[in-house]
Scaffold this motif. Sequence first.
Motif: not given
Length: 227
Positions: A135, A137-138, A156, A158-159, A182
């Motif tokens: 992941d 994210s960020g 992942d 997506s973020n 994303p």
Amino acid sequence: MKKFGNMLWGIVLILLGVIFGLNAMGITNINIFFSGWWTLFIIIPSFIELIRSNNKMWSFIWLCIGIVLLLCAQNILSFRVVGKLIFPFILVMIGISILFKDTFNKKITEKIRTLNREKGNLEGYCATFGEQKVDLSGQEFNGANLDAVFGSVELDISNAVIKKDQVINASAIFGGIDIKVPTGVNIKVKATPIFGGVDNKIKTVYNESLPTIYINGVAMFGGVEIK
């Protein structure tokens, strides 16, 4: 294309319902259980998938197999002869696909090569007889190599932060790879399925002002899914 495929399924089911209903009421006596009727379970899904899928090779192969089996059931062709030729036919189709895949996706292929050359050693994530979930994210995403061999990898992003064009090289051999992408990016896929599948569930309209994620997917007895 997806809506058109759903519409075809709807038409098929409506026709079957009408036929069964009319037969039940004694208005008609339509026999849909003709010799080889079971081949329709191969022919109809393959035809629909051929229309709506981006990767049409396996849909075409299964459509041809279904039609040939129907002809055999109708005694137009011989099961014995066809049985000997199906495997060579599949090998020939795979060979043709491998030989000409770069021709059909020339622009995408060149862009993937350029990005791989510019970026050098990409971050790699591998699962062999296991599972790996990543992941980002960020974090800023700068491309990746994904390898699943008798295992699964889930990426992942997506973020994640994506500032420019990126490449993901995904190879699934007897395994599975899931890539969560994303919104606000373009998705371009180059697929090489060998007894497997590369499924892009993201349907977007290309916008040249947005960065593009290029996915080079190879699936051998496995699957790569973009969602």
